[in-house]
Structures are given as C-alpha cells and as structure tokens.
Enzyme design. Sequence first.
Site, PDB file in Angstrom:
ATOM      1  N   CYS A   1       2.866-139.567  12.121  1.00  0.00           N
ATOM      2  CA  CYS A   1       1.749-138.942  11.402  1.00  0.00           C
ATOM      3  C   CYS A   1       2.103-138.385  10.021  1.00  0.00           C
ATOM      4  CB  CYS A   1       1.105-137.856  12.246  1.00  0.00           C
ATOM      5  SG  CYS A   1       1.316-138.022  14.012  1.00  0.00           S
TER       6      CYS A   1
ATOM      7  N   HIS B   1      -3.721-144.119  11.859  1.00  0.00           N
ATOM      8  CA  HIS B   1      -4.349-142.866  11.444  1.00  0.00           C
ATOM      9  C   HIS B   1      -5.547-143.220  10.604  1.00  0.00           C
ATOM     10  CE1 HIS B   1      -0.276-141.510  12.534  1.00  0.00           C
ATOM     11  NE2 HIS B   1      -0.983-140.555  13.104  1.00  0.00           N
TER      12      HIS B   1
ATOM     13  N   GLN C   1       5.456-147.229  18.588  1.00  0.00           N
ATOM     14  CA  GLN C   1       4.044-146.941  18.834  1.00  0.00           C
ATOM     15  C   GLN C   1       3.180-147.914  18.058  1.00  0.00           C
ATOM     16  OE1 GLN C   1       3.994-142.757  17.494  1.00  0.00           O
ATOM     17  NE2 GLN C   1       2.991-142.357  19.454  1.00  0.00           N
TER      18      GLN C   1
ATOM     19  N   ASP D   1       0.568-147.459  16.243  1.00  0.00           N
ATOM     20  CA  ASP D   1      -0.044-146.239  15.739  1.00  0.00           C
ATOM     21  C   ASP D   1      -1.092-146.556  14.684  1.00  0.00           C
ATOM     22  OD1 ASP D   1      -0.302-143.558  15.732  1.00  0.00           O
ATOM     23  OD2 ASP D   1       1.680-143.105  14.915  1.00  0.00           O
TER      24      ASP D   1
ATOM     25  N   LYS E   1      -9.973-135.387  22.606  1.00  0.00           N
ATOM     26  CA  LYS E   1      -9.412-136.744  22.645  1.00  0.00           C
ATOM     27  C   LYS E   1     -10.027-137.583  23.752  1.00  0.00           C
ATOM     28  CE  LYS E   1      -5.621-135.664  25.749  1.00  0.00           C
ATOM     29  NZ  LYS E   1      -4.350-136.088  26.275  1.00  0.00           N
TER      30      LYS E   1
ATOM     31  N   HIS F   1      -5.853-139.722  15.204  1.00  0.00           N
ATOM     32  CA  HIS F   1      -4.646-140.442  15.637  1.00  0.00           C
ATOM     33  C   HIS F   1      -5.092-141.411  16.717  1.00  0.00           C
ATOM     34  CE1 HIS F   1      -2.023-137.033  14.256  1.00  0.00           C
ATOM     35  NE2 HIS F   1      -3.117-136.364  14.546  1.00  0.00           N
TER      36      HIS F   1
ATOM     37  N   ARG G   1      12.263-139.997  20.855  1.00  0.00           N
ATOM     38  CA  ARG G   1      11.972-138.733  21.536  1.00  0.00           C
ATOM     39  C   ARG G   1      12.954-138.531  22.671  1.00  0.00           C
ATOM     40  NH1 ARG G   1       5.406-139.271  22.132  1.00  0.00           N
ATOM     41  NH2 ARG G   1       5.008-139.660  19.929  1.00  0.00           N
TER      42      ARG G   1
HETATM   43 ZN   LIG Z   1      -0.471-139.385  14.668  1.00  0.00          ZN
END
Ligand SMILES: [Zn+2]
Length: 642
Positions: A338, A389, A385, A387, A469, A515, A367
């Site tokens: 992010c 945004h 990910q 991902d 979410k 996200h 992680r």
């Molecule tokens: Zn994010």
Amino acid sequence: MSNIKVSVHEGDSLELAAGSTVREALGALLSNKQRRQTVAAKINNEIVDFTTVLTADTVLTPVKTDDAEALDVLRHSAAHIMALAVREIFGENVKVAIGPAIENGFYYDFQRDEAFTPEDFEKIEARMEEIVRSSLPFTKTEMSSTDAIKKFGAEKEPFKTELIQELGRDSVSFYHVGEFTDLCKGPHVPNTSFIKAFKLLRVAGAYWRGDEKRDVLQRIYGTAFFDQKALKKYLNALEEAKRRDHRKLGRELELFTMQDEIGPGLILWQPKGAQLRRLIEDYWKEEHYKHDYELLYTPHIARQALWKTSGHLDFYSENMYSSMDIDEVQYQLKPMNCPFHIGVYNSGKRSYREFPIRWCELGTVYRYERAGALHGLMRVRGFTQDDAHIFVRPDQLEDEIFNILDLNLHILKTFGFDDYDIYLSTRPEKYVGSDSNWERATEALKLAMEKKGLDFEIDPGEGVFYGPKIDIKIKDQIGRSWQCSTIQVDFNLPERFQMTYVGKDNAEHQPIMIHRALMGSLERFIGVLIEHYAGVFPTWLAPVQARVMNITDSQIDYSEDVYRQLRKAGLRVEKDIRNEKLNYKIREAQVAKIPYMLIIGDNEKADGTVTVRLRDGKNLPAMSIKDFVDKIRAEVVSERGY
Ligand SMILES: [Zn+2]
Ligand SMILES: [Zn+2]
C-alpha cells in the site's frame, strides 16, 4: 424456596422450584422423542447444558441434533469420553491437559512417555464405544480454586493445576463422566449415548500452551457425529482431501519445492509450477488491463520511516522482519504494498477528473509466520499478493465496488470457482474515520452487492479499524471453503499520507482508498487450485498441454518435427522419444496429468498426422498437426474466454 416459570421457546411452560436444572425442566416440558433430539439449550443465545441450574424465570430454546451448534457440544463431549477411556486404559501414567472441540472434530492433549500407537487407538475406540453404550450422564460440580488446586496436586496433574492458577477465580467448575473429572466450563451433551458415531484420526506432537519452550504433549485428534452416515461422509472427504493435498501433488507434478537451506516458508517454483504461475499472472494482467487498471511495480524494501508513517511499525511490527542498515539508514522488507502505491499517487497533483484511479501489482511481500504455522503454499513467509489500490471520490464508491465485484467474480469463475460465501464486516469498536463516512461506505458496499444480485452475510463489528470490508470465501470441488478475495475501504492511510485531490469546487479533498486482492496471494491461490483440480488442470492452465511420443525409433525424426511445430505454434509441449515401451510412456504422461498424448507410429508418420489420446484413456482419431493446434486453441478460448 420460591417458584420460577420456565418455558420452551414457542412451546409450553411450567412452574418449577428455583434451583431446578435444565435437565429437570426439559424432562417435564419435552416429549421423549423431542428429548432424545435435544443436545443442550440456549438461554439468551448462550448455550447451556442439562446441568445448568435455573434461578429465575427462563425461556429455553432447545439445541437439537440437527442444529449447527450441536456438533461442537457433541465433539467437546467426545473429548471427555476419550480422556476417560485413555485414563481407564493407561492409568495415572497419563497426564491430561486440555480437550476442546475444533473445526470438524476435537482433540485432547495427553502427556505420556510412550507414543500412542494404532493399536492403542483401537483399544481407546473400543473402550469409548462401551462408554457411549452405557449412557453415562455428564454432571457438574463447583469447587473453590484452592480446593481444586489441592485436588489436582494430589492427583499429580500439573497442567490442570496451572490452568486453575492462571484462571485466578474464586471457584471453578468440574464435569464428571464415569470416573473422569475434568476442569471445564461446558457445555456437554446430556449423556454419552448421544455420541452415535466417532473416530480417532491421528496423533501429533503439540506444545503445552503452544509454547515451544514447554512440554511436548501428544495430541489425539478425533471426530464425532450424530449418525454413522455423516461420519462416513466426512471420512471419505478426508481421504479425498489427502489425495488432493497440494504438497503431495506439488511434489509429484514437480510444481514447487521448499528446502531447509533456503529457509522455511520460502517457495522455489520449479519450471512447471513457474509455467502455471506465469499463465495465471498473464491472465490476471490482461483482465486488469481490460478493466481499466494500470500496472505498477514497486520495490521490496523501504525506509523504516515509511512504515512509521503508514502505521505498520506501531500496529503490524510483529509480522515484519527486522530492519537492515543501508548507509546508516534503517530499511525494512515490505509486509504490504500500500505505501508504495500511495507514493505513486503522491508523485503528482491529482484531480477529481482522473478518478477512479486503479492500480494493480503482483507485489511480493514478506511477513513473519511462526515456523509451526507454515503449511505448504497455504501459509508461507514470502508471497505475492495480487494487489490493487483504487482511489475514488465518495460518490464513486458504490459503482467502483460493483466494478471490483464484477471483475473479481469473473476471474474466479474462469478458474472454476462459482460457488462462494460473501461476508460484509462492519465497524469494530476501535476505528478511525467519521461515523458518517463509515455509514456511507458500509451502505455503498451493501448496495453494490445487492445490485450484483449477491447474497451476503453481515459480520457485525468485524471490519478492520480503518474501514468496512467484503470477504469472499470460495468453495472448491469438494465443498471446502477458502478465504481468498478481500475488498477493504480505507479512511486511514489517505489521512496518514495526507493524500489529496482537487475537486470540482477547486478545493482540496481527501480520496477514499480501496485495497483489494482477488486471489489473496498467488502462492495460496495456486495451492487451492491444485487441490480444487486435484492436479488435473484444464488445458488453458496445464503447465504441459501435450506430450509427443513415438512408438519405435523409426519415428524419431517425425516426432521431433511435430514437437518443433507445436512449440512454434505456442503450445506447451514435451516430447518422450526414449527407447521405452509405448504403454510405459503413456502411464508416465497420465501420472503427470498431461491433457493430451500425441502418439506417433508409422501410419502417422506416413500421413503427417498425430493420434490423440486423452488423459482419461479415451482416444481421438488421427488428425493433422494444424487441426490439433486449432483444437487446443479453441479449447483455451472456451475455457479462458479469449
Ligand atoms: Zn493495500
Ligand atoms: Zn468439557
């Protein structure tokens, strides 16, 4: 003693002496048949069992054998019965720890010098069977903690003593079944005869309290049901899951490997697994591009100061790896993408006209996961990910969530997932952002799902602190659920990074950030895909689509030629021109789950064709190379959409 009024929800009621038990109340209020199906009861949504003492007017809602909550009560009770059996067979050499119900079953942790063997399992099960048949009731007593510690001290049960000390209560409750007394708060089934079907499954080492510095106990896992049919169905599903285990298939199909030398939870993609991953990545990128996303690439490390601004250092540091020193400045590996995407956003002035801005990245993050929690591709320490945004104005939120859901479900469907459960998580106790923003955003998520015609459940208070979410759990071919997609509204990071855009009114406003991950991580998603398809990938995803194989050496040149032509045409092909029997080659290709075997003998060589054999053993008539290429291309288009 005074009387109280006890009633069954939507049923009869009666007066009883205060201090009566649920067992007495239901005994009077229910028919014999109803009682046989009643496992426990609910008072104000809390499950209580038959031992519970009633002191005031009460409405009881019976928990029946076919209620979802009944299984937990049953399985936890089965854990007591297993402990009773183990105690009776192995005596005081066995120390007892804890025995909860878990998803799909129960366990009990024991300390014993010798390992439990399959023969022990048979003995324990046989004894459990007798206990079940004797219909022993579960009864309850209370004791002061001081007395309880004395009691367990005398019985040399160190784990129980520790639990009571830690509870720090004045008194604790005990449940008795047969000769076995356990520290427990319940609830349990009325008597052991409710456990109509059970099975011990396996034994594994488990640290006491999950602490790697404490004793290693033996954890016996089992499961229990209200009838044999359900047990049988579950055991079959377990077998099927074993057959589909992505770690086993990953090894057999040479998709990925992990090595001690590299480090636990770090994946090495072998060529076939890398091919599978590339196919997924390419498809993912193309779909995103078609849906007006732009692709980003960002680094793997950043200055520690960035993680301070983002809040990760304060709220997420236990998941982050320690910092490294570069030119006397601290840097850290990224646990999330992010802040980098925000960096791209903040690299220029933004106008409302640009919105929605949709940026996606296959971003690799790191992680920390405990070594004991790592599991194949499903739980790793480094993963990529899928991902994205998205930055929107408040008035665009609903439409954008709709777009995201649309793309999300479309992509999942292409991978063979069209059954899912959707959850909307709302504002938790601790949160940032204004109440009105939360309400508006939650409403937007709801409306978008309704517009898409989706059923969803609300998880009250389960949102992240920065926004509501949507989570999507997909169901695989054998009905197992996997949490993959998540769509999260964020009021926090735009504030922390002072993100702005110029609105219609020429003033500066704060954008809303979304996200979103569809697959979650490529690693985990591929793990799920392997199990979903049991390694039998559709043609568009198969790392190898066809294998060319000759019958005798006289067709080697032609086989090489076919191989070369197919490879040039963009098909994923292998060749097997070893001096081996055809049946042997076919068997190997079947084990590798390759969709098409192209068999070449003298006839094919003479006619310029190939004979096509499918992985399920069916044969297609001989066809020209061009026809085969067209066939594969058409199949890919029908499976993938283009
Ligand atoms: Zn994010
Ligand atoms: Zn219990």
